[in-house]
Design a protein around this motif. Sequence first.
Motif, PDB file in Angstrom:
ATOM      1  N   THR A 199       0.831  -1.194   0.000  1.00  0.00           N
ATOM      2  CA  THR A 199       0.000   0.000   0.000  1.00  0.00           C
ATOM      3  C   THR A 199       0.873   1.255   0.000  1.00  0.00           C
ATOM      4  O   THR A 199       2.080   1.200   0.296  1.00  0.00           O
ATOM      5  CB  THR A 199      -0.914   0.025   1.236  1.00  0.00           C
ATOM      6  OG1 THR A 199      -0.093   0.120   2.414  1.00  0.00           O
ATOM      7  CG2 THR A 199      -1.767  -1.241   1.309  1.00  0.00           C
ATOM      8  N   LEU A 200       0.253   2.372  -0.329  1.00  0.00           N
ATOM      9  CA  LEU A 200       0.984   3.647  -0.291  1.00  0.00           C
ATOM     10  C   LEU A 200       1.490   3.923   1.121  1.00  0.00           C
ATOM     11  O   LEU A 200       2.605   4.429   1.312  1.00  0.00           O
ATOM     12  CB  LEU A 200       0.072   4.785  -0.760  1.00  0.00           C
ATOM     13  CG  LEU A 200       0.674   6.198  -0.703  1.00  0.00           C
ATOM     14  CD1 LEU A 200       1.915   6.300  -1.587  1.00  0.00           C
ATOM     15  CD2 LEU A 200      -0.369   7.238  -1.108  1.00  0.00           C
ATOM     16  N   ARG A 201       0.681   3.567   2.102  1.00  0.00           N
ATOM     17  CA  ARG A 201       1.087   3.762   3.496  1.00  0.00           C
ATOM     18  C   ARG A 201       2.327   2.941   3.824  1.00  0.00           C
ATOM     19  O   ARG A 201       3.250   3.437   4.486  1.00  0.00           O
ATOM     20  CB  ARG A 201      -0.068   3.365   4.403  1.00  0.00           C
ATOM     21  CG  ARG A 201       0.202   3.536   5.880  1.00  0.00           C
ATOM     22  CD  ARG A 201      -1.022   3.109   6.650  1.00  0.00           C
ATOM     23  NE  ARG A 201      -0.820   3.185   8.085  1.00  0.00           N
ATOM     24  CZ  ARG A 201      -1.730   2.839   8.973  1.00  0.00           C
ATOM     25  NH1 ARG A 201      -2.905   2.389   8.574  1.00  0.00           N
ATOM     26  NH2 ARG A 201      -1.480   2.936  10.252  1.00  0.00           N
ATOM     27  N   GLN A 202       2.366   1.682   3.387  1.00  0.00           N
ATOM     28  CA  GLN A 202       3.531   0.834   3.642  1.00  0.00           C
ATOM     29  C   GLN A 202       4.777   1.396   2.962  1.00  0.00           C
ATOM     30  O   GLN A 202       5.856   1.453   3.556  1.00  0.00           O
ATOM     31  CB  GLN A 202       3.253  -0.588   3.164  1.00  0.00           C
ATOM     32  CG  GLN A 202       2.296  -1.366   4.034  1.00  0.00           C
ATOM     33  CD  GLN A 202       1.986  -2.738   3.478  1.00  0.00           C
ATOM     34  OE1 GLN A 202       1.795  -2.903   2.264  1.00  0.00           O
ATOM     35  NE2 GLN A 202       1.932  -3.736   4.339  1.00  0.00           N
ATOM     36  N   LYS A 203       4.627   1.816   1.711  1.00  0.00           N
ATOM     37  CA  LYS A 203       5.774   2.356   0.983  1.00  0.00           C
ATOM     38  C   LYS A 203       6.289   3.640   1.639  1.00  0.00           C
ATOM     39  O   LYS A 203       7.505   3.859   1.713  1.00  0.00           O
ATOM     40  CB  LYS A 203       5.386   2.626  -0.467  1.00  0.00           C
ATOM     41  CG  LYS A 203       5.108   1.357  -1.276  1.00  0.00           C
ATOM     42  CD  LYS A 203       4.670   1.684  -2.689  1.00  0.00           C
ATOM     43  CE  LYS A 203       4.406   0.416  -3.486  1.00  0.00           C
ATOM     44  NZ  LYS A 203       3.942   0.708  -4.867  1.00  0.00           N
ATOM     45  N   THR A 204       5.369   4.452   2.125  1.00  0.00           N
ATOM     46  CA  THR A 204       5.771   5.699   2.782  1.00  0.00           C
ATOM     47  C   THR A 204       6.514   5.406   4.083  1.00  0.00           C
ATOM     48  O   THR A 204       7.568   6.005   4.358  1.00  0.00           O
ATOM     49  CB  THR A 204       4.536   6.571   3.068  1.00  0.00           C
ATOM     50  OG1 THR A 204       3.853   6.858   1.837  1.00  0.00           O
ATOM     51  CG2 THR A 204       4.937   7.869   3.747  1.00  0.00           C
ATOM     52  N   CYS A 205       5.976   4.483   4.885  1.00  0.00           N
ATOM     53  CA  CYS A 205       6.630   4.124   6.151  1.00  0.00           C
ATOM     54  C   CYS A 205       8.021   3.570   5.913  1.00  0.00           C
ATOM     55  O   CYS A 205       8.985   3.958   6.593  1.00  0.00           O
ATOM     56  CB  CYS A 205       5.782   3.099   6.909  1.00  0.00           C
ATOM     57  SG  CYS A 205       4.305   3.767   7.697  1.00  0.00           S
ATOM     58  N   SER A 265       9.992   3.999   3.312  1.00  0.00           N
ATOM     59  CA  SER A 265      10.880   5.029   2.761  1.00  0.00           C
ATOM     60  C   SER A 265      11.378   5.961   3.863  1.00  0.00           C
ATOM     61  O   SER A 265      12.567   6.300   3.919  1.00  0.00           O
ATOM     62  CB  SER A 265      10.146   5.831   1.684  1.00  0.00           C
ATOM     63  OG  SER A 265       9.760   4.998   0.606  1.00  0.00           O
ATOM     64  N   ILE A 266      10.475   6.391   4.745  1.00  0.00           N
ATOM     65  CA  ILE A 266      10.892   7.256   5.855  1.00  0.00           C
ATOM     66  C   ILE A 266      11.845   6.504   6.775  1.00  0.00           C
ATOM     67  O   ILE A 266      12.836   7.059   7.259  1.00  0.00           O
ATOM     68  CB  ILE A 266       9.658   7.757   6.632  1.00  0.00           C
ATOM     69  CG1 ILE A 266       8.798   8.646   5.749  1.00  0.00           C
ATOM     70  CG2 ILE A 266      10.093   8.526   7.887  1.00  0.00           C
ATOM     71  CD1 ILE A 266       7.501   9.072   6.385  1.00  0.00           C
ATOM     72  N   GLY A 299       6.172  -0.830   7.233  1.00  0.00           N
ATOM     73  CA  GLY A 299       6.191  -0.734   5.775  1.00  0.00           C
ATOM     74  C   GLY A 299       6.482  -2.028   5.052  1.00  0.00           C
ATOM     75  O   GLY A 299       6.534  -2.052   3.816  1.00  0.00           O
TER      76      GLY A 299
END
Length: 289
Positions: free
Chosen positions: A49-55, A57-58, A100
Amino acid sequence: MTLTYLTETFGFRATWNPELILLTALLGLAYFSFTGPLRHTFADATPATLRQKTCFSIGLLLFYFGMGSPLNVAGHFLFSAHMLQQSILYLIMPLLMLAGTPSWLLRPLIARKWSRRILSLFSHPIPAVLLFNTLFSFYHMPVVLDMAMNNLAIHNMIHLLLLLAATLMWMPVIAPLPEINRLSDLQKLAYLFANGVLLTPACALIIFSETPMYETYVDGPSLLCAPFFSAPIDKSMFAVPLPPHEDQRLGGIVMKLMQEMTYGAVLAYIFTNWYKKERDQPEDELLPQ
């Protein structure tokens, strides 16, 4: 203490660690490849998910910031910078990277019976919480920290052990694998509370010590330890802006505040999810049978 000053004083490699930039980029490339074009090489793989990818990456950015940025250099001279580094690497970064990571990406780790048993043992709440807090407190004993700051092999070994222990510590709270996610929401709240209590004595000892505890931050470091190399330090090259005792107290306060904020945010998230599930539960399921 500007970035320009650090780069000119210690050089680009020591200040910015290009090897770690490359490693971080490769980890990011691997993650986005396996969650993208190569996803179908894994069984039951679903798109991240976009949320997983964002987590994730951060988390990767924090990994580099904690290990390879100028913060690593400053952490050799300022105990407060060292404790900020510790907070990022062990309290925040593993949490985000676990959040993520899709479960199917980690499932090969438990494909073997022996590996599943080992992971299940060390990610169990009691061993996990004791292992991390014991290692963290042990690392901040004066004799151990002073030794680690002047020996690259010990420095890297302790970082690696603490990164692993921190990841295992977070697994009972946010385990991507259902097989090891064994805590209810209420149990997770208690687990995080216990984590906070166990870390408090080490922080209190540092904050309320009447004298500076670490020779490294009194006399100045003699060695700059980066993940892939070390270099001798001319102590006259760096002017420390805080007296050692004040810096030590600030470091203990930084660690405790970062812990409270991180655990507090996760506690609020877990409590909110638990409340929503209880609120949305059908009334007939709440009645005694």
